[in-house]
Write an enzyme that holds these catalytic residues in place. Structure first.
Site, mmCIF file in Angstrom:
data_model
loop_
_atom_site.group_PDB
_atom_site.id
_atom_site.type_symbol
_atom_site.label_atom_id
_atom_site.label_comp_id
_atom_site.label_asym_id
_atom_site.label_seq_id
_atom_site.Cartn_x
_atom_site.Cartn_y
_atom_site.Cartn_z
ATOM 1 N N HIS A 19 36.907 26.613 42.465
ATOM 2 C CA HIS A 19 37.138 27.625 41.427
ATOM 3 C C HIS A 19 37.841 26.917 40.271
ATOM 4 O O HIS A 19 39.000 26.518 40.391
ATOM 5 C CB HIS A 19 38.001 28.740 42.042
ATOM 6 C CG HIS A 19 38.031 29.999 41.248
ATOM 7 N ND1 HIS A 19 36.965 30.865 41.177
ATOM 8 C CD2 HIS A 19 39.019 30.555 40.494
ATOM 9 C CE1 HIS A 19 37.287 31.901 40.408
ATOM 10 N NE2 HIS A 19 38.527 31.727 39.977
ATOM 11 N N LYS A 164 34.222 37.791 34.727
ATOM 12 C CA LYS A 164 35.160 37.036 33.885
ATOM 13 C C LYS A 164 34.783 35.566 34.029
ATOM 14 O O LYS A 164 34.572 35.083 35.142
ATOM 15 C CB LYS A 164 36.559 37.332 34.389
ATOM 16 C CG LYS A 164 37.650 36.397 33.932
ATOM 17 C CD LYS A 164 39.003 37.075 34.131
ATOM 18 C CE LYS A 164 40.072 36.080 34.524
ATOM 19 N NZ LYS A 164 41.407 36.683 34.566
ATOM 20 N N LYS A 166 35.819 31.604 33.284
ATOM 21 C CA LYS A 166 36.959 30.741 32.980
ATOM 22 C C LYS A 166 36.448 29.621 32.082
ATOM 23 O O LYS A 166 35.669 28.772 32.539
ATOM 24 C CB LYS A 166 37.542 30.153 34.267
ATOM 25 C CG LYS A 166 37.873 31.192 35.328
ATOM 26 C CD LYS A 166 38.975 32.122 34.919
ATOM 27 C CE LYS A 166 40.330 31.628 35.328
ATOM 28 N NZ LYS A 166 41.357 32.651 35.037
ATOM 29 N N ASP A 195 38.238 34.116 30.073
ATOM 30 C CA ASP A 195 39.657 33.768 30.198
ATOM 31 C C ASP A 195 39.797 32.302 29.807
ATOM 32 O O ASP A 195 39.231 31.421 30.449
ATOM 33 C CB ASP A 195 40.127 33.987 31.646
ATOM 34 C CG ASP A 195 41.637 33.834 31.784
ATOM 35 O OD1 ASP A 195 42.300 33.478 30.788
ATOM 36 O OD2 ASP A 195 42.150 34.083 32.892
ATOM 37 N N GLU A 221 40.679 36.695 27.020
ATOM 38 C CA GLU A 221 41.985 36.629 27.692
ATOM 39 C C GLU A 221 42.706 35.329 27.347
ATOM 40 O O GLU A 221 42.149 34.243 27.498
ATOM 41 C CB GLU A 221 41.742 36.736 29.210
ATOM 42 C CG GLU A 221 43.000 36.711 30.045
ATOM 43 C CD GLU A 221 42.732 37.016 31.518
ATOM 44 O OE1 GLU A 221 41.663 37.593 31.839
ATOM 45 O OE2 GLU A 221 43.575 36.655 32.348
ATOM 46 N N ASP A 246 47.884 37.375 29.055
ATOM 47 C CA ASP A 246 48.093 37.183 30.496
ATOM 48 C C ASP A 246 49.308 36.283 30.719
ATOM 49 O O ASP A 246 50.425 36.776 30.944
ATOM 50 C CB ASP A 246 46.823 36.607 31.145
ATOM 51 C CG ASP A 246 47.001 36.404 32.646
ATOM 52 O OD1 ASP A 246 47.975 36.930 33.200
ATOM 53 O OD2 ASP A 246 46.181 35.698 33.271
ATOM 54 N N LYS A 270 50.426 41.722 36.475
ATOM 55 C CA LYS A 270 50.403 40.960 37.726
ATOM 56 C C LYS A 270 51.764 41.162 38.375
ATOM 57 O O LYS A 270 52.796 40.993 37.707
ATOM 58 C CB LYS A 270 50.160 39.471 37.481
ATOM 59 C CG LYS A 270 48.726 39.144 37.087
ATOM 60 C CD LYS A 270 48.526 37.667 36.859
ATOM 61 C CE LYS A 270 47.097 37.408 36.369
ATOM 62 N NZ LYS A 270 46.892 36.009 35.963
ATOM 63 N N GLU A 324 40.894 42.885 38.613
ATOM 64 C CA GLU A 324 40.175 41.693 39.086
ATOM 65 C C GLU A 324 40.676 41.333 40.497
ATOM 66 O O GLU A 324 40.889 40.161 40.801
ATOM 67 C CB GLU A 324 40.343 40.534 38.105
ATOM 68 C CG GLU A 324 41.780 40.177 37.829
ATOM 69 C CD GLU A 324 41.947 38.971 36.913
ATOM 70 O OE1 GLU A 324 40.991 38.548 36.263
ATOM 71 O OE2 GLU A 324 43.076 38.445 36.879
HETATM 72 C C1 MUC Z 1 44.203 34.153 35.552
HETATM 73 O O1 MUC Z 1 44.582 33.445 34.651
HETATM 74 O O2 MUC Z 1 43.837 35.264 35.246
HETATM 75 C C2 MUC Z 1 42.723 35.303 37.947
HETATM 76 C C3 MUC Z 1 41.401 35.261 38.213
HETATM 77 C C4 MUC Z 1 41.013 33.948 38.168
HETATM 78 O O3 MUC Z 1 39.897 33.495 38.348
HETATM 79 O O4 MUC Z 1 42.090 33.186 37.862
HETATM 80 C C5 MUC Z 1 43.236 33.976 37.901
HETATM 81 C C6 MUC Z 1 44.317 33.653 36.973
HETATM 82 MG MG MG Z 2 44.207 34.938 33.086
#
Ligand code: MUC
Ligand code: MG
Length: 377
Positions: A19, A164, A166, A195, A221, A246, A270, A324
């Site tokens: 991941h 989402k 990354k 994100d 994000e 975040d 969170k 999420e």
């Molecule tokens: C984040 O920064 O949001 C949450 C889902 C994901 O894939 O990473 C986390 C941390």
């Molecule tokens: Mg995040």
């Protein structure tokens, strides 16, 4: 009833695939577990997670365990778990920062208090508004083709229709193209969000967000580094697509400043980064009073940590951007005997007593780093 003991365990759980985040690639997600026991043997369990040692948040799993055992544990022994608010206040008066450690201890005490009353923990927070909540999936395999395949599988299984991506690692322009290809592949069937995990500067953000907004992306994000509130405010002001804060959002005092500056126009809640369930609920109140919509975030907790967040989020009337809370689906194995259920694009809120999860002590022992664990319990 009095708290008699507290034990903390660091547990490494393998994930089903790598991941990729901007700061770290997860193949083994580290979670921290706490168990508080009452004098009459009732156990309260909790979990927090952080990502990539000390690369995501200031507290590493090792720091969470050490500071909990050394500085927080003496403050809670002998206290009545029913007074968990007073205990959290006492901890806040004696321990600076250490939000994940505080969240871990508070949640374990809440689990114990709720189990003693034989009620779900959410009843201690005003009761349930939602029995299930929308749940996003993070596409972060690092490969566009694989991500599209994963997204289509999720849609076909009615598991997720919010994705989402990354995109903080690597070339921003290529990453934007990667996102737009995925959006094109899923079309109107899904909400696609990104994100950036703080990886862009403001100049990069300007041209990337412009392209993402034009391509139908629904949420951006944390594009900028966590401390750059002024930059986040400029981006939130400039674009129609919402800019979510975040990593920049932590304690309630910071939440108040961000709300006043509009340094982001969506809040990612969170439980760990806020310092507990009470503080998360207060953050939600700050957002509500400021007209800022909410998102139920995760630090990729396993089933227990996910249950904690899910139960708390279920007590908040408006979570406009969904959650999420997909964590358990990314793990190869679990440390509870019951599972979090997902159905019809939503996570079902676990029912009590406590956070509604039963610890599988054999599994905790198996994955725990702590060689002492087998003799400690
Ligand atoms: C984040 O920064 O949001 C949450 C889902 C994901 O894939 O990473 C986390 C941390
Ligand atoms: Mg995040």
């Amino acid at each position: 009833m009095k708290i008699h003991s507290l034990d903390v365990h660091i547990v490494d759980l393998p994930t089903i695939r790598p991941h990729h985040l901007a700061m770290h690639t997860i193949v083994n997600q580290t979670i921290v577990l706490a168990c508080v026991k009452s004098e009459d043997g009732i156990e309260g369990w909790a979990e927090v997670a952080t990502i990539g040692g000390a690369s995501y948040a200031e507290e590493s799993p090792e720091a969470i365990k050490f500071n909990t055992e050394k500085y927080i544990k003496p403050l809670i022994i002998g206290k009545n778990p029913a007074n968990f608010g007073a205990i959290s206040y006492l901890i806040s008066q004696n321990v600076v920062g250490n939000y994940y450690a505080k969240a871990l201890v508070e949640a374990a005490i809440i689990d114990l208090a709720a189990k003693a009353l034989n009620i779900p923990s959410y009843e201690l927070f005003g009761g349930q508004v939602h029995t299930s909540l929308p749940v996003a999936w993070t596409l972060a395999s690092g490969d566009t083709g694989k991500d599209i395949e994963e997204a289509k599988e999720c849609l076909a299984a009615k598991r997720h229709n919010i994705f989402k991506l990354k995109i903080g690692m690597g070339d921003p322009k290529k990453n934007v193209q990667h996102v737009l290809k995925i959006k094109e592949a899923v079309g109107d069937q899904a909400s696609v969000r990104v994100d950036v995990n703080q990886a862009w500067d403001e100049v990069t953000s300007l041209y990337c967000i412009e392209a993402l907004e034009a391509g139908g992306i629904d949420l951006i994000e944390q594009p900028l580094i966590h401390w750059n509130h002024e930059g986040m405010a400029r981006l939130a002001d400039r674009f129609k697509v919402p800019i979510m804060v975040d990593e920049g959002l932590g304690h309630i005092q910071g939440a108040h400043h961000i709300a006043k500056q509009r340094a982001g126009n969506v809040f990612a809640l969170k439980v760990g980064k806020a310092g507990g369930l009470i503080a998360t609920k207060k953050t939600a109140a700050i957002a509500e009073a400021s007209g800022i919509p909410l998102y139920g975030g995760t630090m990729i907790e396993s089933s227990l940590g996910t249950a904690i967040c899910a139960q708390l989020y279920s007590t908040i009337p408006e979570i406009a951007f969904g959650t999420e809370l997909f964590g358990p689906l990314l793990f190869k194995d679990t440390i509870t005997t019951n599972a979090i259920e997902y159905e019809n694009f939503e996570i079902k809120i676990p029912q009590g007593p406590g956070f509604g999860m039963t610890i599988d002590k054999e599994k905790v022992r198996h994955y725990s780093r702590d060689a002492q664990y087998s003799t400690a319990t």
